[in-house]
Design an enzyme around this catalytic site. Structure first.
Site, PDB file in Angstrom:
ATOM      1  CE  LYS A 178      29.629  15.627  -3.699  1.00 32.59           C
ATOM      2  NZ  LYS A 178      30.602  16.647  -4.160  1.00 32.59           N
ATOM      3  CB  ALA A 235      35.771  12.782  -8.985  1.00 31.67           C
ATOM      4  CB  CYS A 236      31.690  15.948  -8.739  1.00 28.91           C
ATOM      5  SG  CYS A 236      30.238  16.358  -7.783  1.00 28.91           S
ATOM      6  CG  PHE A 237      30.805  11.712  -6.164  1.00 27.63           C
ATOM      7  CD1 PHE A 237      29.850  11.469  -5.201  1.00 27.63           C
ATOM      8  CD2 PHE A 237      30.381  11.967  -7.456  1.00 27.63           C
ATOM      9  CE1 PHE A 237      28.501  11.460  -5.507  1.00 27.63           C
ATOM     10  CE2 PHE A 237      29.037  11.952  -7.775  1.00 27.63           C
ATOM     11  CZ  PHE A 237      28.087  11.700  -6.805  1.00 27.63           C
ATOM     12  CB  ALA A 293      34.956  15.182 -13.984  1.00 26.57           C
TER      13      ALA A 293
END
Lengths: 258, 128
Positions: free
Chosen positions: A161, A145-147, A85
Site C-alpha cells: 500500500k 495499522a491502516c497500511f 491508525a
C-alpha cells in the site's frame, strides 16, 4: 459520474507550513462544511509534529497503549473519517472535500480520486496501480495499522500500500483524505498496539524511486493532474478552520473517547 | 439487483421503514446502501428515549473506508435499538431488513409515513 476530464469549480489549498494534528483535522472538517454549501476543495499538506491519528470509531483505548504513546511523547488526534491508525510523519496528505454527488457514489468517488492520484504518481515515474476489489468479505478490522492491508481501489505498488485513504459523508458532502507515503514509518503503529497486530505492508515513494522525494515534487504532480482532470482552480480559496472544530479535534476527550 | 421488499417504505438517503405495530416502526439501511458502503465495521446508535425530527441524524455507520450519517425517516422517539450490532456490525451487510435492523421508533405523526418512498419509487431512485 464525472470522468477524468470534466470541468469543475474547485479551490486549491497547498499549505505553506506543516500543521499539528488537530489543526489539520479541524481544517479538513471545515472544508467538509464548505463542501456542504456547494464548494469543492483539494488540499495538500503535511504534519508537524508527527502525529498518530485514529479512525473515527476506532476503539483506541483498548487497541493502543495510551501510556506508552504518552511516554514516547507522540502527538495524537482522532480523524473525522473512518479506518484505522496512521502514523503521519514523512508523507504528503491530500484532502478532497466536495458535494456528495460531485464524484458519483461512494465507490465511484473512491475510485475516481485514487485513479487521479495514481496518474499523478505515474507522472513521477512511480509504477503503481489500484488494488483489486477483494473476492471475499473483508473481516472486521482487527488491531493493526491502516497500511496493514489495502482495500479494493487503493493505490498500491509491488503489492504494497502506497496511499492510505478514508472518507466521511455528512451534510450532503464528502471528505476524503489520505496519506501518500514519502518514507515508510508505519511500524510505529505496531509498536504502540496492544497484543498482536498485523504488520503494515506499506511502501513509500522514496523506496520505489530509490531517492529522497520531497513535498513539492508530489504537490506539483498532483496539481498538474487535477488541473488536467478538472480545469484550472478558482483563486482566493483560503479557508481558516472553524473554532468549534479546532476545539473538538484538540480535545483529548474526543481523541480518546473510546 | 438489490433487494427492495415491496411492503417497506424508503428514503432517498437509503433508510427503510418497516411498520412493526400501529405507531412503532423498525428502521435500518437498505440492501443497496449496504452494498455501496461495503463491509460495515461499526454502527453508532442513539439511546432509548432519544427523540429525533424527520431526517435528522440519528447515528453514524462506518464501513471499511467510509463513515456516513444515518437519517431518521420520520419524527419520533427511540423505543429500542439493535444491541447485536455492537458485537456484529456485519449483520447490516448480511441481513439488512432482518437481524441488521438499527432502531425502533414510536412515530410522532403517523401521517408522516405517507411522505416516504414506495418500493417502486425507491427502485427508480437508485436506478433499478
Amino acid at each position: 459520474m464525472p470522468e477524468s476530464a470534466v470541468a469543475l469549480s474547485w479551490g486549491l489549498l497547498v499549505d505553506d507550513r506543516p500543521r499539528s494534528g488537530f489543526e489539520n483535522m479541524a481544517l479538513d472538517a471545515t472544508l467538509l462544511r464548505a463542501a456542504a454549501a456547494g464548494h469543492t476543495f483539494l488540499r495538500l499538506y503535511q504534519w508537524s509534529p508527527a502525529c498518530l491519528s485514529f479512525g473515527r470509531h476506532e476503539p483506541a483505548l483498548t487497541r493502543y497503549d495510551r501510556d506508552r504513546i504518552e511516554e514516547m511523547g507522540l502527538d495524537t488526534v482522532r480523524r473525522p473519517t473512518g479506518g484505522r491508525a496512521v502514523w503521519h510523519n514523512e508523507e504528503v496528505t491530500y484532502a478532497l472535500a466536495a458535494p456528495a454527488n460531485a464524484f458519483g457514489s461512494l465507490p465511484d468517488s473512491y475510485a475516481i480520486i485514487h485513479a487521479m492520484i495514481a496518474r499523478a504518481l505515474k507522472r513521477m515515474d512511480v509504477r503503481c496501480g489500484l488494488a483489486p476489489a477483494p473476492r471475499s468479505r473483508h473481516p472486521a478490522p482487527s488491531a493493526g495499522a491502516c497500511f496493514a492491508s489495502p482495500a479494493g481501489g487503493e493505490v498500491i505498488a509491488n503489492g504494497r500500500k502506497l496511499v492510505g485513504s478514508a472518507q466521511t459523508r455528512e451534510g450532503g458532502a464528502f471528505l476524503q483524505h489520505g496519506s501518500i507515503l514519502l518514507a515508510d514509518g508505519q511500524d510505529l503503529v505496531t509498536t504502540v498496539t496492544r497484543g498482536p497486530a498485523a504488520t503494515p505492508a506499506a511502501t513509500s515513494l522514496s523506496a520505489l524511486l530509490g531517492r529522497p522525494v520531497e513535498f513539492p515534487e508530489v504537490v506539483t504532480a498532483i496539481v498538474r493532474e487535477a488541473r488536467d482532470a478538472w480545469g484550472s482552480e478558482r483563486t482566493g480559496a483560503a479557508v481558516d478552520p472553524d473554532p468549534d472544530l479546532v476545539a473538538r479535534f484538540s480535545d483529548p476527550g474526543w481523541t480518546w473517547r473510546r | 439487483m438489490s433487494k427492495i421488499p415491496p411492503a417497506l417504505q424508503y428514503t432517498e438517503e437509503h433508510e427503510y421503514v418497516a411498520l412493526d405495530e400501529a405507531d412503532i416502526v423498525q428502521i435500518g439501511i437498505t440492501d443497496y446502501a449496504q452494498g455501496e458502503l461495503g463491509d460495515v465495521v461499526f454502527v453508532e446508535l442513539p439511546t432509548i428515549g432519544d427523540k429525533f425530527d424527520r431526517m435528522h441524524v440519528f447515528g453514524t455507520i462506518e464501513a471499511v473506508k467510509a463513515v456516513s450519517e444515518l437519517f431518521c425517516p420520520v419524527a419520533g422517539e427511540v423505543v429500542d435499538i439493535n444491541g447485536a450490532l455492537d458485537k456484529d456490525p456485519s449483520l447490516v451487510n448480511r441481513d439488512p431488513y432482518g437481524n441488521g435492523w438499527m432502531i425502533k421508533l414510536r412515530v410522532k405523526r403517523v401521517d408522516d409515513l405517507k411522505e416516504l418512498l414506495s418500493a417502486s419509487d425507491y427502485a427508480a431512485h437508485i436506478g433499478e
